[in-house]
Scaffold this motif. Structure first.
Motif, PDB file in Angstrom:
ATOM      1  N   THR A  93      64.378  94.304  55.442  1.00 51.32           N
ATOM      2  CA  THR A  93      64.314  94.787  56.567  1.00 51.32           C
ATOM      3  C   THR A  93      65.725  95.733  56.679  1.00 51.32           C
ATOM      4  OG1 THR A  93      65.758  93.028  57.501  1.00 51.32           O
ATOM      5  CG2 THR A  93      63.330  93.164  57.880  1.00 51.32           C
ATOM      6  N   VAL A  95      47.150  93.189  62.243  1.00 52.42           N
ATOM      7  CA  VAL A  95      47.427  93.393  60.866  1.00 52.42           C
ATOM      8  C   VAL A  95      46.254  93.376  60.021  1.00 52.42           C
ATOM      9  CG1 VAL A  95      48.715  92.513  58.640  1.00 52.42           C
ATOM     10  CG2 VAL A  95      49.646  92.254  61.003  1.00 52.42           C
ATOM     11  N   LEU A 133      59.504  99.241  56.386  1.00 59.19           N
ATOM     12  CA  LEU A 133      59.730  98.650  57.560  1.00 59.19           C
ATOM     13  C   LEU A 133      60.125  99.561  58.591  1.00 59.19           C
ATOM     14  CD1 LEU A 133      60.220  94.981  56.704  1.00 59.19           C
ATOM     15  CD2 LEU A 133      58.183  96.044  57.269  1.00 59.19           C
ATOM     16  N   VAL A 171      57.567 101.428  60.139  1.00 59.34           N
ATOM     17  CA  VAL A 171      56.916 100.446  61.260  1.00 59.34           C
ATOM     18  C   VAL A 171      57.592 100.371  62.472  1.00 59.34           C
ATOM     19  CG1 VAL A 171      56.141  98.064  61.570  1.00 59.34           C
ATOM     20  CG2 VAL A 171      55.562  99.144  59.401  1.00 59.34           C
ATOM     21  N   ALA A 182      48.939  96.265  55.273  1.00 59.29           N
ATOM     22  CA  ALA A 182      49.892  95.739  54.459  1.00 59.29           C
ATOM     23  C   ALA A 182      49.140  95.019  53.553  1.00 59.29           C
ATOM     24  CB  ALA A 182      50.788  94.897  55.279  1.00 59.29           C
ATOM     25  N   ILE A 188      53.638  98.238  51.733  1.00 54.64           N
ATOM     26  CA  ILE A 188      54.375  97.092  52.264  1.00 54.64           C
ATOM     27  C   ILE A 188      53.519  95.628  52.299  1.00 54.64           C
ATOM     28  CG2 ILE A 188      55.567  98.928  53.842  1.00 54.64           C
ATOM     29  CD1 ILE A 188      53.869  97.682  56.280  1.00 54.64           C
ATOM     30  N   THR A 231      52.685  92.300  53.095  1.00 55.35           N
ATOM     31  CA  THR A 231      52.174  91.516  54.537  1.00 55.35           C
ATOM     32  C   THR A 231      53.312  90.587  54.978  1.00 55.35           C
ATOM     33  OG1 THR A 231      49.996  91.864  53.445  1.00 55.35           O
ATOM     34  CG2 THR A 231      50.010  90.708  55.572  1.00 55.35           C
ATOM     35  N   LEU A 256      56.083  92.567  56.763  1.00 50.73           N
ATOM     36  CA  LEU A 256      55.784  92.881  57.874  1.00 50.73           C
ATOM     37  C   LEU A 256      55.737  91.786  58.937  1.00 50.73           C
ATOM     38  CD1 LEU A 256      54.371  95.353  59.782  1.00 50.73           C
ATOM     39  CD2 LEU A 256      52.221  94.472  58.974  1.00 50.73           C
TER      40      LEU A 256
END
Lengths: 305, 305
Positions: A215, B11, B217, B220, B233, B251, B253, B256
Motif C-alpha cells: 500500500t 472484485v 493500489l 485503485v 485482480a 494487482i 487480489t 486489493l
C-alpha cells in the motif's frame, strides 16, 4: 471533487541508512559510493548514516568514517539519525546539522529497538533538542510504529498524538511518522495526518512509508491530497523488512519519483540517473531488490515493436 | 475534504485467466483446482477461462475441458474472455452467460494480440453483442492498453473514448479499462474515468490494473474516490508481465482485498482463505509470486514478541 496536490515534493533518500541497516553489512567504500552516486541524481536530501550503538546495529558502526569520506554536494542536505543523546553528540561532533531522533509509539518496539520505554525516550527530548539547537542544528522527531507495531498490532492514534505532543513541547523543529512494517492504509493515513495537522498546524510533517503490504504509494497518494509534500524513500527499495523475510521494506525512491513526476509534481530527481543508482545498489548488496520501476522501467520505456 | 468511498467493491478474480495466460502452462486438473479453491474464498466473480486460438495462447487450449470440470458455486459469477465472434460462439456453447471481449486501444498491441486493427475489432462489436444477447448472455467491452501501450507509449484519451463510444453504440452491457502493462498513475486514472463517466454516465465501469510499476493500489484508491466499485485482480499476483521479465503483472487480489477491507469497504472475501489459495497458486506455477501481503501477512499478523 477538486484536489490541490503540492506542486513539488521534497524526497528524503534513506537508502544509505534505513536501507543498509536492514541488509547484510557492506564495506565503507561501498556506502560512500552509494551516497556519492545518490548525490548526483538531483535528490535534495539524503539520510546518510545513523549514530547508534555498534552492537545494536553493526551495519552503521563506521558512520564517522563514511561521513568523512562522502563527497558532499552543496545542493544536497545530508542528515543523520540518532536514538538518544549520545548519538546526537556523535552526530554533531561529526559535523551534521540536520538530525533525526526516532522514538517508537509502541513500547514493545521501542524497547526492542533502543532498550527503553517510549516514555523514557520522550523524556529525553527537551535535553536533546537543546543540545542540537545549541550545536546549531535542527532536530526532527520521527515517531515510528505510527500505524501499527509488529509486536503489539494496532497502535492507538491517541498514543501517537501523545508522543507528537511531547516532541512539540520539547521544541523539535519538525515531525515525521514512520510506518515501520508497512501497516498503514490510506484511510489510516488520512486520519492520523488530519489529527496531527489539527493539533500542530505549524509544525512541518514528513511521512516514511514501507511497502510491506503493497500500500506504499496508495498511502503517499492519500497524503498528497492532504498537502503533505515531504516523503522518505529508499533507492531500489533497499532494506527489506526484518520482521517478514522476503517482504518489501521502504517504498522505492524510483517508484515514488516515477509516480510523482507523472502526476506533474516536481521532485528535482532525474529518474534515469536514479534507476542507474538502484542498479548499483543491487550490485552492492548482492541481491535483487523489490523495486518495480527498476524491473520494468518507467512508462516511457517502450518495447521493441 | 470529504470523500465518499463505495461501501462495497465487486472484485473479479482473473488469476485463472489473465494470470495463467502469462505463466508456463499447467495441467487442466491444476486449473480446476485453482478455480474451485477460489470459489470457496467468498469472491463473487471469477474470470475462469478465455476462448482464444490455441496457437496464440496455448495456456488456454483446454478451456472447454476446464470449464466442464469446475465445481460451479451458485454464489459465484463465472465469466469467459473472448477475442472475437468465434470465441464468443465457443463460450456460449460451453454455457457461459457472462462474456468479455477485449480490444486494445492501441493498434500495434491489438495487431500483436489478435492480428487485426483496433478498428476491425470494434467493427465486429454490434454482431458480437447481438450474438451474446440472443444467447441470453451479457457482454463487457474491455479496452486494454487504456493508459499506455508497451509498443506505442502514450495512448491518447480521445482514442480510448472513441473505442468506448463504439462499444456503447454496439450495445455492450458494461465497460472495463485494462492497464495492460501497468502504465497508469492516479491522475491518469482520474482523467480517463472522469471523461468516460461524463460521456456514458449510465454504463457500468470496471478497472483492471497491473502493478508493473508499483502504482496498482494507488490507482485503485484514486478510482474509489470517483465511486468506482468494480476491480479485477489476480490471486498472488499470478501472471507477471510478458514485456518485462521479472516485473509484476496484475494487482494481487489479496493486496486489493487487504486494503479495501482495512478501509471498511466490504468485498465478501475471506482474506485468510484467499492467502491460502495464493500459496496454492505459487505451488501450481512453481515460482514465488509478487504479492506482498502473501509474503508479510495481513497487518493483524504480529511477530512473536
Amino acid at each position: 471533487m477538486t484536489v490541490a496536490f503540492p506542486q513539488s515534493v521534497s524526497v528524503r533518500e534513506v537508502g544509505p541508512r534505513d536501507g543498509l541497516q536492514n541488509e547484510d553489512p557492506i564495506s565503507t567504500t561501498a556506502k560512500v559510493e552509494l551516497i556519492d552516486a545518490l548525490s548526483r541524481t538531483g535528490v535534495r536530501r539524503i539520510e546518510a548514516v545513523s549514530f547508534v550503538h555498534p552492537k545494536a546495529i553493526p551495519q552503521m558502526a563506521d558512520a564517522d568514517d563514511v561521513w568523512s569520506r562522502v563527497r558532499r554536494d552543496p545542493r544536497v542536505r545530508y542528515s543523520a539519525l540518532v536514538p538518544n543523546l549520545r548519538g546526537a553528540q556523535r552526530a554533531l561532533a561529526a559535523g551534521f546539522t540536520e538530525l533525526e531522533v526516532v522514538v517508537s509509539a509502541s513500547d514493545t518496539h521501542n524497547r526492542k529497538n533502543i532498550n527503553r520505554s517510549t516514555e523514557e525516550s520522550l523524556a529525553e527530548l527537551p535535553e536533546l533538542a537543546r543540545l542540537v539547537h545549541d550545536g546549531g542544528g535542527t532536530l526532527q522527531l520521527i515517531v515510528s510504529t505510527a500505524w501499527g507495531c509488529p509486536y503489539e498490532g494496532d497502535v492507538p492514534v491517541e498514543r501517537v498524538l501523545w508522543a507528537v505532543g511531547q516532541g512539540v513541547a520539547a521544541g523539535v523543529d519538525s515531525l515525521a511518522f514512520g510506518d515501520t512494517t508497512g501497516m498503514a492504509t490510506p484511510t489510516r493515513v488520512t486520519h492520523l495526518v488530519g489529527d496531527t495537522r489539527s493539533a500542530h498546524p505549524a509544525v512541518p510533517l514528513g511521512l516514511h512509508f514501507h511497502n510491506t503490504r503493497g500500500t506504499g504509494l496508495a498511502n503517499v497518494y492519500a497524503a498528497l491530497q492532504l498537502g503533505v509534500d515531504d516523503f522518505d524513500a529508499s533507492v531500489g527499495g533497499l532494506g527489506g523488512c526484518p520482521y517478514a523475510p522476503g517482504a518489501s521494506g521502504n517504498i522505492a525512491t524510483e517508484e515514488l519519483v516515477y509516480m510523482l513526476e507523472d502526476m506533474g509534481i516536481d521532485t528535482g530527481v532525474d529518474l534515469d540517473a536514479l534507476l542507474a543508482v538502484a542498479g548499483l545498489a543491487e550490485q552492492l548488496v548482492g541481491r535483487k531488490l523489490d523495486s518495480q520501476v527498476l524491473r520494468a522501467g518507467p512508462r516511457t520505456r517502450t518495447a521493441a515493436s
